[in-house]
Design an enzyme around this catalytic site. Structure first.
Site, mmCIF file in Angstrom:
data_model
loop_
_atom_site.group_PDB
_atom_site.id
_atom_site.type_symbol
_atom_site.label_atom_id
_atom_site.label_comp_id
_atom_site.label_asym_id
_atom_site.label_seq_id
_atom_site.Cartn_x
_atom_site.Cartn_y
_atom_site.Cartn_z
ATOM 1 N N LYS A 125 0.851 -1.139 0.102
ATOM 2 C CA LYS A 125 -0.038 -0.115 -0.061
ATOM 3 C C LYS A 125 0.857 1.199 -0.007
ATOM 4 O O LYS A 125 2.005 1.128 0.404
ATOM 5 C CB LYS A 125 -1.013 0.141 1.580
ATOM 6 C CG LYS A 125 -1.876 -0.811 1.343
ATOM 7 C CD LYS A 125 -3.004 -0.810 2.271
ATOM 8 C CE LYS A 125 -3.580 -2.016 2.959
ATOM 9 N NZ LYS A 125 -4.319 -1.553 4.358
ATOM 10 N N HIS A 128 2.041 6.989 2.510
ATOM 11 C CA HIS A 128 1.326 8.228 2.165
ATOM 12 C C HIS A 128 1.633 9.373 3.173
ATOM 13 O O HIS A 128 2.410 9.146 4.081
ATOM 14 C CB HIS A 128 -0.226 7.817 1.933
ATOM 15 C CG HIS A 128 -0.858 7.365 3.034
ATOM 16 N ND1 HIS A 128 -0.984 8.118 4.227
ATOM 17 C CD2 HIS A 128 -1.339 6.168 3.298
ATOM 18 C CE1 HIS A 128 -1.683 7.343 5.162
ATOM 19 N NE2 HIS A 128 -1.927 6.208 4.642
ATOM 20 N N HIS A 131 1.549 8.800 6.738
ATOM 21 C CA HIS A 131 2.784 8.307 7.423
ATOM 22 C C HIS A 131 3.887 9.057 7.649
ATOM 23 O O HIS A 131 4.742 9.179 8.636
ATOM 24 C CB HIS A 131 3.088 7.076 6.621
ATOM 25 C CG HIS A 131 2.363 5.954 6.514
ATOM 26 N ND1 HIS A 131 1.829 5.524 5.121
ATOM 27 C CD2 HIS A 131 1.953 5.004 7.201
ATOM 28 C CE1 HIS A 131 1.012 4.408 5.388
ATOM 29 N NE2 HIS A 131 1.142 4.292 6.763
#
Ligand code: ARG
Length: 566
Positions: A125, A128, A131
């Site tokens: 994933k 982004h 984070h």
């Protein structure tokens, strides 16, 4: 020197109150004109059977003055203390210059281990912007706890396990291309992942296929495990590149997968306590008495989930580090998850779990953009970082002061601007992303603080050859100098408040105010101007030196680096 303690001792000498009591009563008046400390005499009124104003007056006469306390004034029921400004400045400036980077240090954390888990991106994933928020807050908290003497361990709980790997493996077999992935691992892995969701919408059977792959992974099947290892191996260096750019490092990258073989024990322990109940074939811990959903421990197909891995991780951390605190810096949407697992651990009788703390943060909003991983329109962290650096590079290009290391300067300012933005407000507040305010050199921003530091350094460079190691500070006494030095002195309070509440913004606000005071100081107290008295100049230079040292020390706790010119 601890001025509060000094005054506490003086009051203890002339009253019946004990030091702890006095210290808790002592206030800092809202207005500097009312002195530096104020002691309310109302508590004494009962014991002494006198009116508070009279007590204040009597105490004031008894105390008189000395080198530290210039005078006291009785105002209403308060006894106001005015410090001797010259000796205050001399003491604080001397101490700050001596401490340097260690200013604000404490031994309160000695012998205690604090785990700070942060960043924790997912493989398969995207890494982004949320984070990045976690990374900014966690890195700062780790530095703050270190400054307070704690043994700090930084943990990156990588999302490297879970059903999404089944999806990824399924998608890879169908549409993946090793060569393409190797060139740009994170983006290509994401593309394959997004493709899975698009196709699964048309063909739901893919979901079953994916579940099958994850089951094989959990069972240790060699072929899918090798593939899993491959995805992890190509992703880690990508993450590390970003961490290098941010100046962040971790002591451990033990992610969810690390705990995959440590879960049977957890299930057994919870079972032995009688905590597990059946629900639609799954095994769960019922939490209905708290009005929250049950914590699922084992799914109906026997697969473990996120929560179980987290419980296993907490147990492992307890055994490995015997932590005093185990802090999770994770977005607030996961607060229920943490409430559930903390509750399960409590019910399991694990007393140490009280040291587990969820430190949540808000959302990052990009005006005009919707974000969804499944659709692939996420804002990538690395793009944001690069854009910040590029934009700064353009500003630096026009700046004649910066002649060397332009790339380095642009990186530090660009990254600093972003870190500052994430640490500017109480962490649970959402952030609206705005390049303009982020790179506003005059507003409250990272560059503004870095500029204050660079100004100070430029003054000190011009003063090369002047010996200001032991000046006469009485010459530098002014309202601006005094306010600035008071700010310098209050650093340790900001650091403690930040740790107390797990809120780096206390340090952020501190350094912003410090730079504001510093700007006022050098704008109204001439330093290198021609005609400035030589001895006064030395005293002011020493103050500039202390201010720059502390600005740097404070920015350092936010993970923000300084530059010598800008
Ligand atoms: N990987 C997760 C995510 O991106 C965050 C992990 C949080 N930490 C944890 N111990 N559960 O959402």
């Amino acid at each position: 020197m601890d001025f509060k303690k000094y005054i506490t001792n003086i009051i203890a000498g002339v009253t019946e109150l004990d030091e702890e009591n006095i210290s808790s009563l002592l206030e800092v008046p809202p207005d500097e004109k009312m002195g530096d400390y104020a002691f309310p005499c109302f508590t004494l009124a009962k014991v002494m059977r006198k009116a508070p104003p009279l007590i204040a007056k009597e105490l004031s006469e008894k105390i008189g003055s000395d080198d530290v306390v210039d005078r006291t004034e009785a105002v209403g029921g308060y006894l106001n203390f005015f410090l001797n400004r010259a000796s205050f400045i001399a003491s604080v400036v001397g101490a700050a210059r001596e401490a340097g980077e260690a200013w604000g240090a404490s031994d309160m954390g000695n012998g205690k281990t604090v785990l700070v888990e942060y960043s924790s991106p997912n493989i398969a994933k995207p890494f982004h912007i949320g984070h990045l928020f976690s990374t900014a807050v966690g890195n700062s908290l780790a530095r703050i706890y270190k400054r307070l003497g704690y043994n700090v361990v930084s943990l990156n709980h990588l999302g490297d396990w879970g059903t999404q790997f089944g999806k990824l493996i399924c998608a890879y077999y169908r549409w993946g291309d090793k060569e393409v992935i190797e060139k740009d691992p994170i983006n290509e892995i994401l593309k394959v992942y997004v493709k899975f969701h698009e196709e699964a919408e048309k063909d739901p059977a893919l979901e079953d296929e994916a579940r099958g792959y994850f089951k094989r992974l959990e069972e240790g099947d060699a072929e899918v495990t090798a593939l899993w290892q491959y995805f992890r191996d190509v992703s880690l260096p990508e993450f590390k590149r970003i961490y290098d750019m941010l100046g962040v490092s971790f002591d451990s990258y033990n992610g969810e997968a690390f705990y995959s073989d440590k879960m049977d024990e957890v299930v057994e322990m919870l079972d032995a306590k009688g905590l597990l109940t059946e629900s639609d074939g799954a095994r769960v811990v019922d939490l209905s008495d708290l009005n929250i959903p049950p914590c699922i421990i084992l799914k109906s197909d026997g697969a473990t989930i996120y929560a179980t891995r987290d419980i296993a991780a907490a147990l492992y951390r307890h055994r490995t580090y015997n932590f005093y605190k185990n802090i999770y810096v994770v977005g607030t949407p996961q607060s229920l998850h943490f409430r559930q697992i903390f509750e399960v651990m409590k019910r399991a009788g694990w007393e140490w779990s009280e040291g587990c703390e969820f430190v949540g943060f808000g959302l990052v909003k990009f005006p005009g953009k919707a974000m969804s991983t499944r659709r692939g329109d996420v804002v990538f962290l690395e793009d944001v970082l690069n854009e910040a650096v590029e934009k700064t590079r353009a500003i630096v290009e026009e700046n004649d002061n910066v002649r060397d290391n332009k790339d380095e300067v642009a990186r530090k300012i660009g990254v600093g601007a972003i870190l500052y933005t994430f640490l500017k407000n109480s962490r649970e507040k959402d952030i609206i992303f705005s390049w303009d305010s982020m790179l506003d050199f005059e507003g409250e921003s990272g560059p503004y603080c870095q500029y204050g530091y660079a100004r100070g350094r430029s003054i000190l460079r011009r003063a090369e050859g002047i010996d200001y190691s032991d000046p006469d500070f009485s010459l530098a006494v002014s309202d601006e100098a005094y306010s600035l030095v008071k700010q310098i002195n209050s650093f340790s309070d900001a650091v403690k408040d930040a740790a107390d509440k797990n809120e780096p913004f206390y340090v952020n606000r501190y350094v912003t105010n410090l730079v504001k005071s510093f700007n006022k100081f050098y704008n109204s107290n001439p330093i290198m101007k021609e005609g400035t008295d030589a001895e006064t100049q030395k005293a002011r230079l020493a103050i500039v030196d202390a201010a720059t040292v502390v600005i740097r020390a404070a920015l350092g706790l936010l993970g923000i680096e300084t530059v010598e010119t800008m």
